[in-house]
Design an enzyme around this catalytic site. Sequence first.
Site, PDB file in Angstrom:
ATOM      1  N   CYS A  16       8.781   3.958  10.438  1.00  0.00           N
ATOM      2  CA  CYS A  16       8.618   4.664  11.710  1.00  0.00           C
ATOM      3  C   CYS A  16       9.948   4.746  12.461  1.00  0.00           C
ATOM      4  CB  CYS A  16       7.510   4.014  12.541  1.00  0.00           C
ATOM      5  SG  CYS A  16       6.901   5.089  13.847  1.00  0.00           S
TER       6      CYS A  16
ATOM      7  N   HIS B  34       2.872   3.395   8.648  1.00  0.00           N
ATOM      8  CA  HIS B  34       3.062   1.957   8.855  1.00  0.00           C
ATOM      9  C   HIS B  34       2.325   1.130   7.799  1.00  0.00           C
ATOM     10  CE1 HIS B  34       4.952   1.706  12.901  1.00  0.00           C
ATOM     11  NE2 HIS B  34       4.377   2.881  13.100  1.00  0.00           N
TER      12      HIS B  34
ATOM     13  N   GLU C 167       2.584  -1.998   7.244  1.00  0.00           N
ATOM     14  CA  GLU C 167       2.218  -3.332   7.760  1.00  0.00           C
ATOM     15  C   GLU C 167       0.920  -3.278   8.559  1.00  0.00           C
ATOM     16  OE1 GLU C 167       4.226  -1.295   9.146  1.00  0.00           O
ATOM     17  OE2 GLU C 167       4.392  -1.585  11.317  1.00  0.00           O
TER      18      GLU C 167
END
Lengths: 256, 822
Positions: free
Chosen positions: A87, A221, A223
């Site tokens: 990002c 993302h 994560e």
Amino acid sequence: MKKVAIILFPGSNCEEESKRACESAGLVSDIIRWNEPKRCRAYDAFILPGGWSYEDRIRAGAIASHEGVMDAIKEESGKGKPVLGICNGAQILVESGLVPGNLSEQGKFQVELALAPNHNPFVSGYYCTWVNIKKASAKKTPFTSLVDDVFPIPIAHGEGRFVSSDASLLKKLEESGQAIFKYCTKQGSVIDEFPVNPNGSGNAIAAICNKTGTVMAMMPHPERASWMRQVPGMSSQGERAGPGRKIFESLREYLK
Amino acid sequence: MNFSVPLLLLGFLVKSLQPANLLPKNTIFILARKTQVIGKMGGVDVEQVGIHAMADGEISAFLKKNSLALKVEECRKIVELLGRDPTLTEIHIFNIQWSEHSSYKSSKDTLKMLPTSGPTVILGPREDAGIIKFANVDGEQYGIVISHESHNHPSQVVPYEGAATGVGGNIRDVLCMGAHVISSADPLRFGNPFGKNLNKVKYIINQVVEGVAGYGNPLGVPIIAGDTYFNDSFDENCLVNVVALGIIKEKDIIHSAAPPDSAGHDIVIVGKATDYSGFGGAALASVILDADEEEFNKGAVQVPDPFLKNIIVRATEAVFAEIRKRGLALGFKDMGAGGIMCSTSELCDAGNMGGEIDLDNVPVALKDLPPYVIACGETQERFTWISPPEFTPTLLKIYNEDFELPNVAEGARAAVIGKVTGAKNYVLRHKGKIVCNAPVEVITRGIKYQRPGREHKRKFSEPNIPEPKDYNAAALSVLHHPNVASKASIFKHYDTEVQGLAVIRPGEADAGVQAPLPGKYPAVALSVDHNPKYSRISPFHGAVNAVAEAMRNVAAVGAIPYGMTDCLNMGNPEKPEAFRDFTESVEGLSVAAHKLWLKGKQDTPVPFVGGNVSFYNESTKDAQIDPSPIISCVGYLEDYRKAITMKLKQQGSKLFLIGDRKDELGGSAYYDLNQETGANVPNIDLESERERIHAVIDLIDAQLLESCHDISDGGLLTTIAEMVLGGEADGAFGAEIDISFSSLRPDKALFSESPGFVFEVKPENKEKVEHVLKTYGINPIELGTTTAGSKLVVGVGNKRIIGLENEQLKKAWTTGVPEAMK
């Protein structure tokens, strides 16, 4: 023991969950502040996490790309150490020229790409939603050896549209296998329109790497998709590994 | 001459004063323009404003000239309390401390009706935020910290900044308890986007949403819940409430108080350099908005800096880690209304100490700020620490060197500004002179009013609406009503995923759910609710419904309601009718909290651990807003894996309804579409409501339900349609239901907003579900089944009255709010 450095810039906001995702994949990681560039040398891979470094002044990622710590990362990257930008981290990599990673005649990284404001007919500006992405290249990278062909993952950004002033660059990057991930349907069809392509990114590209694949800029993302709990509709599967974790597991395997 | 500016302002009032009877003889007043005056009494070295000798009219003129919201009699009270005339700085201090916003002067007594303690409370509404008991994991008791405040007037005047600083203020409140901030929620009330004021209303909607996003997203605090209503009572006075949640170990709580025996400890402020921004913010919250003064009011709105806050939060968490490692006791408090003055005086007073502050040590962004601006300005992104001197160098190093605040934002830093003292006085110095010296308790104590109430003459009656000929069209128009339709075009602006704690996000279910302890299963659910039109008809029932719906919503995901907050957005308390609306609302909250008691704890009410009162929500142009007691409810889930959403999961399931359909369409979306308000708001039978809420929690805990949704805005038809669609409007199943169980006319049965739940049950679990419901004395109604076809079919016996494809439902439901915002 191989170690990952997660770089905290002023304005980063995904450093903790990026660290947790690393740990869930068996990677050892530390969060390093922007003003500690000398620590970089001791690490074997780098993650630039999401956020709003320097509040996106000028352009998202532009100011952080000039931080001293980025010089250190360029140096370490030159040794072949993997660098993953997620990002805002992807925006920093693009603004620093590490992605796509072409050098000028003077031997400096050239800034050839930008992440431009989303084109989205539903919500203007910042947009947060879950999308699907697929591996769009056979290129080997330190981040993708274990990933599924198609998987759900969230995006959350206002500037996620890969563009270049050189109209042919994105096409060339696809041909050289550097367009690693593309937005697609649940079944894996790439459709270059909203909502499948959530931000109008050129050729529905979600992630681009350098020529050797060691530096990757991705807008979604991983994560935030590292536990099944996080995947909409899948929370009953609890703490089991989510699809995004495989990015970090791939890195673990690469660093072995 | 430091006081030239204010003295010029004051000039016309400043006159030679005769010592008044109430003043000691040795007090000297020579209050001519620009003449330095020393009043020895009270150790004050600067000019005092000769209130005691002014006539009422002169005081009024003085107050107006200085933009002070104090009343004449309040000025006289200051003189009485101090035993002398106050300084201009002291007047500004009391102006803030005695504002409605800070002192709760009209609401204190009424609020005593609310239950605030109980087995789920770690900290009630006393400090910056309340704390609700959460899980005990590995021998550690955790708490959920919650703050709930309004930022209404600022958001009406400067919507982006007003909304952003509303988010920022709540997050500060939670952080300063020592917590890690995990989420926020945004109950919003806007004017009618299709009414006479549509341009301004739409502008405010879009700016407020951008402001909420523009603060929470950069900071990295996800929004996990919210609700939005539109109606013309908010045309000139929008409501922006914000709820923020944090997680903390009980043993790690940092109190908003100077620690015991902390005389000699440093008073350290950290954050943005102080400037004029937000000076008078608390006072702005406590007056009626006057459109003619809009330009002036803009100056009282604070300026948000989420970028700086992001770094301060990270640095502050590093401080938390350090003081926990060393086992030190510090005091910590947010700087909100009243700035340095309020934060430091309350810290000192709460620790039974005094304080001495040198305002020249405050990092300022502008030269020559008057002392009362430095003391009381509401510059954002600031906190106060009470630090033992031996720790202060480390504290300063973390902020100023490790996290480089001075390089991140101009003038930002941590700085020592004074000392805690054993004497219980609050002393402010400026340029070598004492500008405030008063007993700290006098500053913090506040005042109180007994306001008279008088019942509003409300005239509402039930309309006589012809039965719709086309039920498909009626259903689609209800789904398209902006108060019913999907709010995705609002919450998709918000980062719901940051921190990676999300389990159920906005839109997926009636409440948002997060797992705040990574790797562990306990989860927190959050819902915010209140339907303003119900309160327009009946403030009491509107409040009861708000509590009931908030609890239903957390129950619908499987969580047990553990605690609530209330933000009471009301009109002008000086008007007896408006004050009565307030007291009736509080009565409603109290009755509902007691009757809908804690699950498993008979007669123990679900407590209110925090909240806020926001009066004066009216403008000079228009009448007051609908009384709006907005409730947030925190629910506890032992294991998030059991949490369920509203989306249908499979074909062939049974759909059950609990909660009778009654002729209660007053304030409903259906009546609104027929240009009617009605009179019959849902009059909830709280005994059976409680049994339903507790039964649903048990059913979900036993994993007997596949999906569940409460009945509220739009009624039963909307509930079923939303279950068919799911939060992303991508549902794969349909439903066929029969409403012949109801004796009401079909439109009333489908669109009545009487409370209830609809849930999906696998056929093999039907008997088990019925058994659980029986233990609660509930007779479920079998509504119908889920189907493979993507279609919603409604019949009355054999007669089909609605047959709509999912695509038609989706189009109506997903376009209502975007059209309102465009």
